[in-house]
Write a protein that holds these residues in place. Structure first.
Motif, short mmCIF file in Angstrom:
data_model
loop_
_atom_site.label_atom_id
_atom_site.label_comp_id
_atom_site.label_asym_id
_atom_site.label_seq_id
_atom_site.Cartn_x
_atom_site.Cartn_y
_atom_site.Cartn_z
N ASN A 20 0.81 -1.22 0.00
CA ASN A 20 0.00 0.00 0.00
C ASN A 20 0.84 1.27 0.00
O ASN A 20 0.31 2.38 0.11
CB ASN A 20 -0.94 0.02 1.22
CG ASN A 20 -1.99 -1.08 1.15
OD1 ASN A 20 -2.37 -1.51 0.06
ND2 ASN A 20 -2.45 -1.54 2.29
N THR A 21 2.17 1.14 -0.07
CA THR A 21 3.05 2.31 -0.05
C THR A 21 3.13 2.91 -1.46
O THR A 21 3.32 2.21 -2.43
CB THR A 21 4.46 1.92 0.42
OG1 THR A 21 4.35 1.27 1.68
CG2 THR A 21 5.36 3.14 0.55
N SER A 22 3.01 4.24 -1.52
CA SER A 22 3.08 4.91 -2.83
C SER A 22 4.53 5.02 -3.28
O SER A 22 5.45 4.79 -2.47
CB SER A 22 2.46 6.32 -2.73
OG SER A 22 3.25 7.13 -1.89
N ASP A 23 4.76 5.37 -4.52
CA ASP A 23 6.12 5.43 -5.06
C ASP A 23 6.94 6.49 -4.33
O ASP A 23 8.12 6.26 -4.03
CB ASP A 23 6.10 5.75 -6.57
CG ASP A 23 5.48 4.59 -7.37
OD1 ASP A 23 5.50 3.45 -6.82
OD2 ASP A 23 5.02 4.81 -8.49
N ASP A 24 6.35 7.62 -4.06
CA ASP A 24 7.09 8.67 -3.34
C ASP A 24 7.49 8.18 -1.94
O ASP A 24 8.59 8.45 -1.46
CB ASP A 24 6.23 9.93 -3.21
CG ASP A 24 5.96 10.60 -4.58
OD1 ASP A 24 6.76 10.35 -5.50
OD2 ASP A 24 4.98 11.33 -4.67
N GLU A 25 6.58 7.45 -1.28
CA GLU A 25 6.88 6.92 0.06
C GLU A 25 7.97 5.86 -0.01
O GLU A 25 8.81 5.76 0.89
CB GLU A 25 5.62 6.35 0.71
CG GLU A 25 4.59 7.41 1.08
CD GLU A 25 3.29 6.81 1.60
OE1 GLU A 25 2.98 5.63 1.29
OE2 GLU A 25 2.59 7.52 2.35
N VAL A 26 7.97 5.06 -1.09
CA VAL A 26 9.00 4.03 -1.25
C VAL A 26 10.36 4.71 -1.35
O VAL A 26 11.32 4.30 -0.71
CB VAL A 26 8.72 3.15 -2.50
CG1 VAL A 26 9.91 2.26 -2.81
CG2 VAL A 26 7.47 2.33 -2.30
#
Length: 199
Positions: A20-26
């Motif tokens: 559920n982590t977005s690309d920016d959060e990754v």
């Protein structure tokens, strides 16, 4: 302190790989991981984290300490086993000594009872012997008295005059002659015993 760093780094990786982590959060999580670990390989971080945050250099020393403690533990166990065996042997000897003392006590009590019985028998024998001795003393007194009476009678007989013996003999002869001659029953005396004897 190191453990807290490694927990933070691993938490960053968990966030980065979560579905559920977005690309920016990754990207932010990976950057956070890199800053926290300061370029250390992930394998070393995992090892140190698994070992409680202890650095690898210290792990070798801990391992040597554990090996030494293990050897000490084995030596102490061996000494403990030897001591337990010695205590078991001592306890066995004490039990044997107790049983021997108990047996000797029983034997001593039996010997004491036997000695008391023998002593009682000896006392009974002494009483019976004293009673028999008293009886023999009384018998001796009675025999001495009878002997003294016999001696007195014999002395009296010895002092009797010959005429008395002769009178008794003549009386016995006349009684016998009366019976043999048919003159009587022998109860009548033909000669009086008071007749004086003359030679």
């Amino acid at each position: 302190m190191e453990r807290n760093r490694w927990e933070t780094a691993i938490r960053c990786l968990e966030v980065a790989v979560h579905p559920n982590t977005s690309d920016d959060e990754v990207i932010a999580a990976v950057d956070g991981f890199r800053r926290t670990t300061e370029g250390l390989p992930l394998s070393q971080i995992c090892i140190e984290f698994a070992c409680g945050g202890v650095p690898l250099a210290d792990l070798a020393q801990i391992k040597d300490t554990l090996v030494r403690l293990n050897r000490d533990n084995l030596e102490l166990r061996r000494k403990l086993a030897v001591e337990e065996a010695a205590q078991a042997s001592a306890a066995q000897r004490l039990d044997d000594a107790y049983r021997r003392i108990h047996a000797l006590t029983q034997e001593a009590m039996a010997a004491q009872r036997l000695a008391q019985a023998v002593e009682q028998e000896f006392e009974d024998f002494r009483a019976a012997y004293a009673q028999a001795l008293d009886g023999m003393k009384q018998s001796n007194i009675d025999l001495r008295s009878a002997l003294d009476d016999t001696k007195r009678r014999a002395a009296a007989e010895a002092r009797r005059p010959f005429s008395a013996f002769l009178a008794e003999a003549r009386l016995a002869a006349s009684e016998a002659a009366a019976v043999n001659s048919g003159a009587g029953s022998g109860r009548l005396r033909l000669v009086e015993p008071t007749e004086p004897w003359t030679a």
